[in-house]
Design a protein around this motif. Structure first.
Motif: not given
Length: 349
Positions: A244-250, A282-288, A294-300, A332-337
């Motif tokens: 998911t991050a790999g796709m959103l990065r570009v 969006q579907a992948a982020l919902e699963r993540l 808690a931090e990981e869930r919040s980041m997604a 927040a976005l940079e951390d996820f990516l």
């Protein structure tokens, strides 16, 4: 490293485009600045030659790091299709060998069934294959679409599902997998990759009738059910994050190019296509957002809030709004990516 999806024999001049993937030694200091540079480089490459409007139809679709590939976080079915453009073929070969050695899992089945589900049961429509940037041999391009956008991906996916193997390309599947009495279908469409004079030249609509028969023949030998989840424990969520991050990065590079292409290049149909990819993200982020700390869930969840609701049609105005939201999201976005955490727990997806 730069790679493209599919093998060299799968690239049919002058009709194929390059689905590029980038592999970075490490995450850049700023993904925003990285996307600005990628968009500028892509725009300059297309502006340099009118033929590049088709060959380089869109900027790269994924960006990964060497650490992610070394850790096996990139979907093996994806890596199996890569061919080198720039970089070490030896290193790429090592990653491909590791991907091939991974056990077959339900994630593989979902990967290949997604290729089929997007096309079978009348979902493939020749009219939806845009011809905006095709300026010569239009009938040849339409035949290419039937053979290489419809039949060949279906045959490839069916072959992988039937044999529980990750094949490297379309022509490879058409050549190696010819179950039962399906050989004449495979032979007809494999000839599309041959020399120009040997390719079939029926009218595209007639070729479509042959195509439907070929796809139905392949489906008769395709197992209908997924296998049980398998693979290394806990890897599924980390791999989902990486993909998911790999796709959103570009994504911003794509949006910038689509909004400001070189003169004479059409991108309206590419803008419209973004809706499907953003819905998948969006579907992948919902699963993540339902797993991990808690931090990981919040980041997604914060990244999901930047994207439009699933199913939202994409327009130039929406992409401009997304670029502004992307910029405002900041850390927040940079951390996820930056990539998947090494500590995510949960059953393989």
């Amino acid at each position: 490293m730069v790679t493209h999806k599919w093998q060299q024999p799968d690239l049919i001049a002058p009709h194929s485009d390059l689905d590029l993937r980038l592999v970075l030694d490490a995450a850049p200091p700023s993904w925003g600045d990285f996307n600005t540079r990628v968009a500028a480089a892509h725009t300059a490459s297309v502006a340099a030659d009118p033929a590049h409007g088709r060959l380089l139809e869109h900027p790269p679709g994924y960006a990964f790091t060497t650490a992610e590939l070394d850790a096996g976080l990139v979907q093996p079915a994806e890596v199996a299709t890569w061919a080198p453009v720039h970089g070490s073929q030896q290193i790429l070969g090592r990653w491909m060998k590791a991907a091939d050695a991974e056990p077959w899992t339900a994630a593989d089945a979902r990967f290949y069934w997604a290729l089929l589900d997007a096309r079978v049961a009348g979902r493939y429509r020749l009219a939806a294959d845009a011809t905006d940037n095709v300026h010569r041999d239009l009938s040849g391009y339409l035949r290419h679409c039937v053979a290489w956008h419809y039949v060949a991906p279906c045959w490839f996916a069916a072959a992988c599902l039937a044999t529980h193997s990750r094949l490297p390309g379309k022509l490879d599947a058409l050549t190696r997998w010819r179950p039962g009495d399906s050989g004449h279908h495979a032979e007809l469409f494999a000839s599309h990759a041959g020399p120009v004079g040997s390719r079939p030249t029926p009218a595209p609509r007639l070729l479509m009738r042959h195509a439907h028969s070929a796809v139905q023949a392949a489906l008769r030998y395709t197992p209908a059910s997924f296998c049980e989840p398998g693979g290394r424990p806990g890897l599924g969520l980390r791999r989902e994050w990486a993909m998911t991050a790999g796709m959103l990065r570009v994504k911003p590079a794509r949006w910038r190019y689509y909004l400001d292409p070189p003169p004479g290049i059409a991108t309206g149909y590419l803008i419209a296509r973004e809706a499907k990819e953003l819905t998948a993200a969006q579907a992948a982020l919902e699963r993540l957002a339902g797993h991990g700390t808690a931090e990981e869930r919040s980041m997604a969840a914060r990244v999901a809030a930047v994207l439009p609701p699933p199913g939202t049609p994409t327009s130039a105005g929406l992409l401009r709004d997304l670029l502004r939201s992307w910029s405002r999201a900041g850390a927040a976005l940079e951390d996820f990516l930056t990539g998947p955490t090494q500590t995510m727990e949960g059953a393989p997806l």
